[in-house]
Design a protein around this motif. Structure first.
Motif, PDB file in Angstrom:
ATOM      1  N   SER A  70     -40.345  32.609  11.743  1.00  0.00           N
ATOM      2  CA  SER A  70     -39.095  32.469  12.487  1.00  0.00           C
ATOM      3  C   SER A  70     -38.085  31.661  11.691  1.00  0.00           C
ATOM      4  CB  SER A  70     -39.406  31.752  13.808  1.00  0.00           C
ATOM      5  OG  SER A  70     -38.257  31.595  14.582  1.00  0.00           O
ATOM      6  N   GLN A  71     -36.843  32.121  11.660  1.00  0.00           N
ATOM      7  CA  GLN A  71     -35.804  31.375  10.941  1.00  0.00           C
ATOM      8  C   GLN A  71     -35.013  30.494  11.893  1.00  0.00           C
ATOM      9  OE1 GLN A  71     -35.650  31.741   7.592  1.00  0.00           O
ATOM     10  NE2 GLN A  71     -34.080  30.186   7.379  1.00  0.00           N
ATOM     11  N   ALA A 118     -38.318  33.840  17.363  1.00  0.00           N
ATOM     12  CA  ALA A 118     -39.722  34.266  17.270  1.00  0.00           C
ATOM     13  C   ALA A 118     -40.636  33.096  17.647  1.00  0.00           C
ATOM     14  CB  ALA A 118     -40.028  34.758  15.862  1.00  0.00           C
ATOM     15  N   SER A 129     -39.645  37.455  12.974  1.00  0.00           N
ATOM     16  CA  SER A 129     -38.257  37.913  12.899  1.00  0.00           C
ATOM     17  C   SER A 129     -37.984  38.341  11.463  1.00  0.00           C
ATOM     18  CB  SER A 129     -37.295  36.803  13.308  1.00  0.00           C
ATOM     19  OG  SER A 129     -37.254  35.821  12.303  1.00  0.00           O
ATOM     20  N   GLU A 170     -31.695  40.303   3.989  1.00  0.00           N
ATOM     21  CA  GLU A 170     -31.616  41.757   4.134  1.00  0.00           C
ATOM     22  C   GLU A 170     -33.017  42.312   4.135  1.00  0.00           C
ATOM     23  OE1 GLU A 170     -28.908  43.417   1.242  1.00  0.00           O
ATOM     24  OE2 GLU A 170     -27.554  41.784   1.714  1.00  0.00           O
ATOM     25  N   LEU A 204     -39.015  40.833  15.725  1.00  0.00           N
ATOM     26  CA  LEU A 204     -37.692  40.560  16.304  1.00  0.00           C
ATOM     27  C   LEU A 204     -36.649  40.847  15.239  1.00  0.00           C
ATOM     28  CD1 LEU A 204     -37.850  37.229  18.327  1.00  0.00           C
ATOM     29  CD2 LEU A 204     -38.489  39.517  19.012  1.00  0.00           C
ATOM     30  N   ASP A 224     -32.386  42.756  14.613  1.00  0.00           N
ATOM     31  CA  ASP A 224     -31.073  43.133  15.117  1.00  0.00           C
ATOM     32  C   ASP A 224     -30.776  44.509  14.506  1.00  0.00           C
ATOM     33  OD1 ASP A 224     -28.355  43.515  15.447  1.00  0.00           O
ATOM     34  OD2 ASP A 224     -27.826  41.416  15.082  1.00  0.00           O
ATOM     35  N   TYR A 247     -28.566  45.530  11.539  1.00  0.00           N
ATOM     36  CA  TYR A 247     -28.947  45.383  10.131  1.00  0.00           C
ATOM     37  C   TYR A 247     -29.636  46.643   9.630  1.00  0.00           C
ATOM     38  CZ  TYR A 247     -27.964  40.371  10.185  1.00  0.00           C
ATOM     39  OH  TYR A 247     -27.358  39.149  10.264  1.00  0.00           O
ATOM     40  N   PHE A 304     -32.243  46.916   7.575  1.00  0.00           N
ATOM     41  CA  PHE A 304     -33.703  46.876   7.599  1.00  0.00           C
ATOM     42  C   PHE A 304     -34.162  46.237   8.909  1.00  0.00           C
ATOM     43  CE2 PHE A 304     -32.300  46.733   3.178  1.00  0.00           C
ATOM     44  CZ  PHE A 304     -32.879  47.916   2.733  1.00  0.00           C
ATOM     45  N   CYS A 363     -36.061  44.880  11.815  1.00  0.00           N
ATOM     46  CA  CYS A 363     -37.413  44.341  12.063  1.00  0.00           C
ATOM     47  C   CYS A 363     -38.358  44.562  10.887  1.00  0.00           C
ATOM     48  CB  CYS A 363     -38.007  44.953  13.337  1.00  0.00           C
ATOM     49  SG  CYS A 363     -37.260  44.308  14.830  1.00  0.00           S
ATOM     50  N   TYR A 414     -34.136  40.700  23.402  1.00  0.00           N
ATOM     51  CA  TYR A 414     -35.583  40.911  23.295  1.00  0.00           C
ATOM     52  C   TYR A 414     -36.386  40.297  24.439  1.00  0.00           C
ATOM     53  CZ  TYR A 414     -35.259  36.094  21.765  1.00  0.00           C
ATOM     54  OH  TYR A 414     -34.995  34.756  21.737  1.00  0.00           O
ATOM     55  N   ALA A 417     -23.700  34.350   4.856  1.00  0.00           N
ATOM     56  CA  ALA A 417     -24.896  35.012   4.304  1.00  0.00           C
ATOM     57  C   ALA A 417     -24.543  36.243   3.493  1.00  0.00           C
ATOM     58  CB  ALA A 417     -25.832  35.416   5.444  1.00  0.00           C
ATOM     59  N   TYR A 468     -25.708  32.484   7.734  1.00  0.00           N
ATOM     60  CA  TYR A 468     -25.477  33.313   8.918  1.00  0.00           C
ATOM     61  C   TYR A 468     -24.337  34.281   8.670  1.00  0.00           C
ATOM     62  CZ  TYR A 468     -22.425  29.178   9.357  1.00  0.00           C
ATOM     63  OH  TYR A 468     -21.554  28.151   9.116  1.00  0.00           O
TER      64      TYR A 468
END
Ligand SMILES: Cc1cc2nc3c(=O)[nH]c(=O)nc-3n(C[C@H](O)[C@H](O)[C@H](O)COP(=O)(O)OP(=O)(O)OC[C@H]3O[C@@H](n4cnc5c(N)ncnc54)[C@H](O)[C@@H]3O)c2cc1C
Ligand SMILES: Cc1cc2nc3c(=O)[nH]c(=O)nc-3n(C[C@H](O)[C@H](O)[C@H](O)COP(=O)(O)O)c2cc1C
Length: 604
Positions: A74-75, A79, A121, A125, A157, A159, A162, A164, A166, A194, A560, A604
């Motif tokens: 988890s970042q 998660a 999560s 990328e 988890l 978005d 994006y 890629f 999950c 989620y 990011a 971010y």
């Protein structure tokens, strides 16, 4: 099961042991109880366990009851939150369970496990979160063990905006399966809303685990742990935020700046909430009522229509303001509205994944709906929207300096769409709709992946252009208050020196007092050619390399999409040039810095 209800029949203990346990437990707080449960569980798992514990276990069953291990990657805490909920639910269901931060989990131990759930999560990328880089790398290396006895589940988890989606969850699924492990439940890939599907998956997964562990232990006697409160140190959380007060909201960019950046101060007094430099504040916000009205008008509704949200019947207007995302669009919304409205433009976009992602990332809900006017029912409108999610802001203060306050540096999202000015949901709530003295619901999101070195003598290099400066204000306040001897080097960048030098006076004061040893700034619009922080890093490459040789930690915060990548590239160049390494060796070196937590990012 509650301790007071324990009986010799329902537990593996005899009456005397139950009496002793009840006596000991009556003197402990809930937190102490949770700690003790983990302690005993640890003893029960080691070969050096004391004799009576072994005897008690043997009395229950000749086969040990299995356990479930939950690992989170988890970042920014989502998660982790799902994994903590899973742990609590597993414990409540009578399953022996242990929760691990991926960075604390030794990959080879997977070979000793029977049941594991990974909650992962995706970051960057399609990259693994920082706390899981090592585990992720290990499982795809030659060192990964055979896992024929392992049964596993994965919650991803992510978005879907994006490319890629999950990916890290997918990777873990593939790695475990390749090593011979068997999924006991199908992996689920969850989007930003989620919460509900994660709860549903957890229920199904735990039913399966409980059944499997019960049959494994034959006697169905699984170790009962008290409901795991251990993870919670404060009563306030994302689901149960603290209602704080806005103390200050001050624009800190100049009058002629193209950006509106706010210094925000929030009062946490009485909440018991504590934070460390590097943590973030989660902010629940309300959408603009004017924007909600404009959306309603666009689709031919009044807002008085009743809709059901979480079992309550509320007006559609209230639902749009308080419960749903009405600023940020997403690919599903665009695809669904293409079908509903028959818009040729949207239908075409829906067939091209890349263009769809790009369009939905740069278009607000109201502008998607404006592509083709269509009357919708209240349920159709709500069916298009995602549930509101809180936004995170890097904390810009240290409690050693500001006590029960928390400070933020918020860039207001604001841009022109035709004749209209569009705003970001949370940033405009904090800066425009909230008055000083108003209430705001917040929670602390701890971030173990962005922490000052334990050793105050270690030098730190902080790279934080734009609002990326926020956590470094917190770092420097903390190092100042701790009288840390380690050197501090700050890189800051923005558009112009006169309009956009955030917290300029404070940095100059820190520079003068010697707390900040070096400050390098890059103002991109102050000269003909564009200059950014990565250029300053390269200009000082020899010195950056020297600081690295002296053990410096490097921190990067902010954008990011471009900045973090350019800075990463600059660091590789520094190592290549001054460490006399090949490109590959330099990449490896920077990767090792990351794994050693000497290169941490909050982007971010
Ligand atoms: C760990 C973490 C720490 C963070 N720290 C900070 C921080 O310290 N300070 C800070 O300011 N932010 C920070 N953020 C970002 C913050 O959480 C929000 O994402 C940000 O404030 C925008 O949220 P919003 O609700 O205002 O905008 P939203 O309502 O989420 O988004 C606005 C939407 O407008 C559209 N849009 C925006 N700009 C344009 C444009 N130019 N052209 C076309 N469309 C556009 C897009 O569809 C976008 O999705 C952090 C994020 C994370 C994950
Ligand atoms: C900088 C950044 C990069 C991200 N990259 C991806 C990605 O490549 N793929 C994806 O599916 N989600 C991506 N996400 C979305 C996160 O995975 C998602 O928000 C998730 O809920 C975060 O969980 P965590 O808080 O446990 O880290 C990204 C989010 C951020 C902030």
């Amino acid at each position: 099961m509650l301790l007071k209800e324990l009986s010799a029949l329902a537990s593996p203990l005899n009456d005397q042991q139950i009496g002793q346990l009840q006596q000991a437990a009556s003197e402990l707080s809930p937190q102490q109880l949770a700690w003790v449960s983990g302690y005993f569980w640890g003893i029960s798992q080691t070969s050096g366990a004391t004799q009576p514990i072994n005897q008690a276990a043997a009395a229950v069953s000749s086969q040990p009851a299995g356990k479930l291990s939950i690992i989170f990657a988890s970042q920014t805490g989502n998660a982790k939150g799902v994994a903590e909920a899973l742990k609590e639910e597993a414990a409540a269901a009578g399953i022996a369970v242990e929760l691990f931060d991926a960075s604390d989990y030794k990959g080879k131990n997977l070979a000793k496990e029977t049941h594991v759930i990974i909650v992962a999560s995706t970051n960057g990328e399609g990259e693994a979160p920082d706390n899981a880089i090592e585990l992720h790398e290990f499982l795809q290396s030659k060192k990964a063990p055979k896992l024929d006895n392992l049964h596993y589940g994965v919650i991803g988890l992510g978005d879907s905006s994006y490319e890629f989606f999950c990916q890290t969850g997918k990777d873990f699924d593939a790695f475990l399966s390749k090593q011979g492990a068997t999924p006991f439940i199908e992996r689920v890939d969850l989007d930003v809303d989620y919460e509900a599907p994660a709860a549903e998956w957890r229920k199904q997964a735990l039913d399966k685990v409980k059944e499997a562990l019960a049959s494994e232990a034959q006697s169905a006697q699984v170790v009962q742990l008290p409901v795991g409160q251990a993870a919670h140190t404060s009563q306030y959380s994302k689901q149960n935020p603290y209602t704080a007060t806005l103390l200050t909201s001050q624009k800190i960019t100049g009058r002629d700046s193209g950006k509106d950046v706010r210094h925000i101060e929030i009062d946490l007094d009485g909440s018991g909430l504590t934070y460390q430099p590097g943590d973030a504040l989660g902010v629940w916000f309300e959408n603009s009522p004017e924007l909600a009205s404009a959306i309603l008008k666009q689709v031919g509704l009044t807002g008085d229509e009743a809709v059901e949200v979480d079992g309550d019947s509320i007006s559609l207007q209230k639902a749009l303001v308080e419960k749903y995302e009405i600023t940020s669009a997403n690919p599903q919304l665009v695809t669904q509205y293409a079908e509903l409205s028959g818009s040729k433009k949207l239908e075409k976009l829906a067939t091209d994944k890349d263009k769809l992602r790009q369009y939905s990332g740069n278009t607000q809900v109201i502008d998607v709906l404006s592509e083709k006017k269509e009357k919708l029912t209240a349920d159709q409108l709500v069916g298009l929207l995602r549930r509101l999610t809180p936004r995170l802001y890097s904390i810009a203060s240290s409690q050693s300096e500001v006590d029960d306050e928390v400070h933020l540096t918020v860039g207001v999202v604001e841009y022109q769409q035709g004749d209209e000015t569009r705003f970001g949901g949370a940033s405009s709530f904090l800066s425009h709709r909230l008055e000083e003295g108003d209430e705001v619901k917040v929670f602390i999101e701890h971030n173990n992946n962005f922490k000052l070195p334990q050793d105050d003598n270690v030098p730190v290099i902080m790279i934080g252009p734009g609002t990326g400066i926020a956590p470094f204000r917190s770092f420097v306040q903390e190092r100042d208050n701790r009288d840390a001897e380690g050197k501090n080097w700050l890189f800051f960048g923005d558009r112009t020196f006169t309009q956009d030098f955030l917290y300029q006076v404070e940095w100059q004061k820190y520079l003068k007092s010697g707390i900040v040893n070096q400050l390098d700034v890059a103002f991109s619009r102050d000269q003909q050619e564009k200059v950014y922080v990565q250029h300053r890093i390269l200009e000082h490459a020899a010195q950056v390399w020297q600081w690295l040789q002296d053990g410096a930690y490097i921190y990067v915060c902010g954008d990011a999409t471009r900045m973090a990548k350019d800075v990463h590239e600059a660091l590789i160049c520094v190592v290549e040039q001054h460490g006399q390494k090949t490109r590959e060796e330099a990449e490896q070196f920077v990767n090792e810095l990351r794994k050693a937590k000497r290169y941490q990012r909050d982007v971010y």
